[in-house]
Scaffold this motif. Structure first.
Motif, mmCIF file in Angstrom:
data_model
loop_
_atom_site.group_PDB
_atom_site.id
_atom_site.type_symbol
_atom_site.label_atom_id
_atom_site.label_comp_id
_atom_site.label_asym_id
_atom_site.label_seq_id
_atom_site.Cartn_x
_atom_site.Cartn_y
_atom_site.Cartn_z
ATOM 1 N N TYR A 63 -5.176 -8.515 3.641
ATOM 2 C CA TYR A 63 -5.390 -7.322 4.459
ATOM 3 C C TYR A 63 -4.079 -6.776 5.002
ATOM 4 C CZ TYR A 63 -7.285 -4.372 8.206
ATOM 5 O OH TYR A 63 -7.580 -3.317 9.036
ATOM 6 N N LYS A 447 -11.445 -2.175 5.264
ATOM 7 C CA LYS A 447 -10.681 -2.876 4.238
ATOM 8 C C LYS A 447 -9.212 -2.488 4.304
ATOM 9 C CE LYS A 447 -14.739 -2.776 1.208
ATOM 10 N NZ LYS A 447 -15.292 -2.285 -0.086
ATOM 11 N N ALA A 448 -8.416 -3.147 3.481
ATOM 12 C CA ALA A 448 -6.970 -2.906 3.487
ATOM 13 C C ALA A 448 -6.633 -1.475 3.099
ATOM 14 C CB ALA A 448 -6.275 -3.884 2.542
#
Length: 744
Positions: A63, A447-448
């Motif tokens: 991440y 999310k990343a």
């Protein structure tokens, strides 16, 4: 939970291996143990592969991905040294000077699959540990001058490295003298002290010598993983298997909890309904001398073995046979051995499963029942659920069942006790929340790549629609914080206790063997528990660093400066996103001031609450102490003062609890390590601790009692603080009119 440093790992093997449950084995009949370690330990090709593969994942898919370069190498180096010798009691400054070139080379070691440098550090640690324990044994034979006026600083995490061998020797003289003093103050004579300490250090040396390349690699990879972020971890094949067991709360084995005590592996607990319990031939305190596979396989002597190696021999697939040579608990070391044959079966680990009880509150002539659900972890048997097993183990399923039982028992309020619940399955946190809300989002996951996904409860209806409280403390983390935050944001229930841990990240398991060319089916590379996302409350805030702040707060114990997300120097920063599309179902501000006032008035005159505060103050005082006198007369005077304080605590406990034994409550230091005490006395103390009064839970029940009274007395208030505008009051009716449990 973070992996222990190498020193603590040793103590886990020698002192506190009580929770090394018999677990399923990868092979049908158990496997041979790892070969005894011989120095120097050397890395294997699979370990080099696992390190390099982990680096590829961490630098690309984490991440908060960071490059594995010289800067990261320096951070890994520091973390690795802390794991090996965080208290600075084995290495000297000269050793650190020798290691210094590795500070910027650990990245190269991983990328180039050359782990000789990290292993060299571990090998020296093993050598130094054996040397130090041998030196301590020599000191014990000589004895000590207890009249000398000197002190020992036992908290050394911020201390300088011993500059040379002479300074290291003096440090260990003081450490060993303190061990001697503790036993002396507990009433032991010199000869008994000498025998106890010599045996302790000799056992430690044996355990150190059993450390092997798997331990070395695990420690190094833990340093790398946790340098990336506090909750990313590397799990070797054995750790990965144990993690799986902890999530599904079941195993295939004999159903016994084993513990290392001296050179024997001892039965600490027999799991109800397991093969060991059903046989009637395995008892608490029994010692295992040998293990055989199948009906006729050779018996392997396991005296002196590591507990995890013995557990591995006893593990095995359901339906296979294992034979145990037992030295019964009630005979001496020269007693007759007994042979027990068991067929391994699937065993449920109920210790960590959800449990219920009912607290009856009688206040002002009014009696009400408050249901309590104790949930130690958010567990789920992912494999069984995926395979369509209708009876798969799940925290949500268990809690739904318990709620139905509590309704039948006529409770008018429910407490979900999440104290020290460190989390678990994100899906379970989401589904468990659905038992207490109708429909709607529960958590947001980013999310990343910045994509945000709102997850929630899509099933209509609630398993419990009445008054609700969630009890939390600093040990409530991750999934516990998701649940508590959602209940708070919806206004669905009261959050009571201490501010939570502050873990707002999501981890996923990566099976490294899936991405490698392995010759066989046996796991070799382990798993990577990697942070892949961050979760946010439905109000847009994060639990990261800040945790969940209770509506009604209980006193802190002072551990927040040493325990919690904010104590990690590489923790992600707090941030926020847009709120999810949700609507609170109630507004608890309508009665929070009244509940707070009633709470304050009640605890001000509560003997149990005052005792808890006094014990917390004493705990903080003892915890903040970093230096101790090595003069017997001074220590004896301090012990008498402490004895008076603890005697007062015990007397007050007895007066409050009534039936609590005279020896319940805090006790003075007996100078022994955990595995040096009798198992019987240890289990007795644990049982008494479970029976002791729990003032925080009792006060939470009183707060909920007050809330029920306010709601029942004021329909307008009920419409504000309950879901459905207070129209569903089935929980307030007699037991026979209780509403059925909603399907979840």
């Amino acid at each position: 939970m973070r992996f222990r440093p190498a020193l603590a790992l040793l103590f886990a093997l020698t002192l506190t291996a009580a929770h090394a449950q018999s677990a399923p084995d990868a092979a049908a009949g158990g496997e041979a143990p790892r070969a005894a370690s011989t120095l120097p330990l050397k890395p294997t090709d699979p370990q080099a592969d696992a390190a390099q593969l982990s680096a590829r994942f961490l630098t690309r898919f984490h991440y908060d991905a960071k490059p594995l370069d010289d800067a990261m190498s320096q951070r890994i180096y520091k973390a690795y040294v802390d794991l090996l010798d965080g208290e600075k009691v084995f290495f000297t400054q000269a050793d650190m000077d020798k290691f210094a070139p590795l500070k910027t080379r650990l990245d190269d070691a991983i990328w180039n699959r050359d782990l000789s440098g990290p292993f060299a550090m571990f090998n020296l640690y093993v050598q130094r540990a054996v040397d130090r324990m041998s030196y301590a044994r020599a000191l014990v034979r000589q004895g000590f001058d207890l009249s000398r006026d000197e002190s020992y600083t036992f908290d050394r995490k911020d201390a300088a490295w011993p500059k040379d061998q002479a300074e290291l020797d003096d440090l260990w003289r003081k450490r060993t003298k303190n061990d001697w003093l503790r036993l002396k103050l507990a009433g032991k004579n010199d000869e008994d002290i000498r025998k106890t300490l010599d045996r302790r250090y000799a056992n430690y040396i044996e355990r150190v010598k059993q450390l092997d390349g798997e331990d070395a690699f695990q420690t190094f990879m833990t340093a790398y993983a946790e340098t990336t972020d506090p909750h990313t971890d590397y799990l070797g094949p054995r750790q990965a298997e144990n993690f799986d067991i902890s999530m599904k709360l079941s195993l295939e084995g004999i159903g016994a909890v084993l513990q290392q005590r001296e050179e024997y592996i001892q039965v600490r607990e027999v799991v109800p309904a397991g093969p060991a319990a059903k046989s009637g031939k395995i008892h608490v305190g029994d010692r295992i001398a040998a293990v055989g596979q199948g009906a006729s396989g050779p018996m392997v002597d396991v005296i002196g073995w590591r507990v995890d190696d013995v557990v591995k021999l006893i593990r095995g697939k359901k339906g296979t046979t294992v034979r145990l040579e037992i030295l019964p608990a009630d005979v001496g070391l020269d007693g007759k051995h007994e042979l027990v044959t068991l067929v391994r079966q699937k065993v449920s680990i109920e210790e960590q499963a959800a449990k219920k009880k009912v607290i009856e509150i009688d206040d002002g002539g009014v009696k009400r029942k408050i249901g309590v659900i104790d949930l130690p972890t958010f567990y789920s048997d992912f494999g069984a659920r995926r395979d369509g097993d209708q009876n798969y183990k799940s925290a949500t399923r268990d809690v739904a069942r318990l709620l139905g039982e509590l309704k039948q028992e006529g409770v008018q309020g429910v407490i979900v006790d999440l104290r020290n619940n460190g989390g678990g399955s994100l899906d379970e946190a989401n589904e468990l929340t659905g038992l207490f809300i109708d429909q709607g989002p529960v958590v947001q996951v980013r999310k990343a790549n910045g994509e945000v996904d709102a997850q929630g409860d899509e099933q209509p209806g609630m398993a419990w629609s009445g008054p609700l409280a969630v009890l939390v403390n600093r040990g409530s983390a991750s999934a516990s914080e998701i649940f508590a935050a959602a209940i708070q944001d919806y206004g669905r229930g009261l959050i009571i206790g201490q501010p939570t841990f502050g873990k707002g990240t999501v981890q996923n398991l990566v099976d490294l063997d899936r991405f490698a060319q392995n010759d066989g089916e046996k796991p070799q590379l382990g798993e990577l528990k990697m942070t892949i996302a961050e979760f946010f409350r439905i109000n847009g805030g994060s639990t990261q660093l800040k945790g969940v702040t209770p509506d009604i707060q209980f006193p802190k114990n002072g551990d927040e400066k040493d325990f919690g997300e904010s104590t990690y120097d590489n923790a992600l920063a707090w941030t926020q996103i847009a709120p999810a599309d949700y609507k609170p179902v109630a507004d608890l501000k309508a009665y929070l001031p009244q509940l707070q006032a009633a709470h304050d008035a009640r605890v001000a005159k509560s003997p149990a609450w005052k005792l808890m505060l006094d014990e917390l103050a004493q705990y903080r005082k003892m915890r903040d102490q970093t230096t101790i006198s090595l003069n017997f007369a001074q220590r004896e005077a301090e012990r008498k003062q402490l004895d008076a304080i603890q005697a007062d605590f015990r007397a007050r406990h007895k007066a409050i609890d009534g039936t609590v034994a005279d020896d319940a409550g805090p006790t003075l230091d007996d100078g022994l390590n955990a595995n040096e005490r009798s198992l019987k006395s240890e289990l007795k103390q644990e049982d008494e601790a479970k029976k002791a009064n729990d003032p925080q839970l009792q006060e939470t029940a009183h707060i909920l009692f007050d809330a029920i009274g306010l709601i029942k007395a004021d329909p307008k208030l009920a419409a504000e603080v309950l879901p459905y505008g207070g129209k569903d009051m089935a929980w307030a009716q007699p037991r026979e009119a209780a509403a059925p449990t909603a399907s979840h």
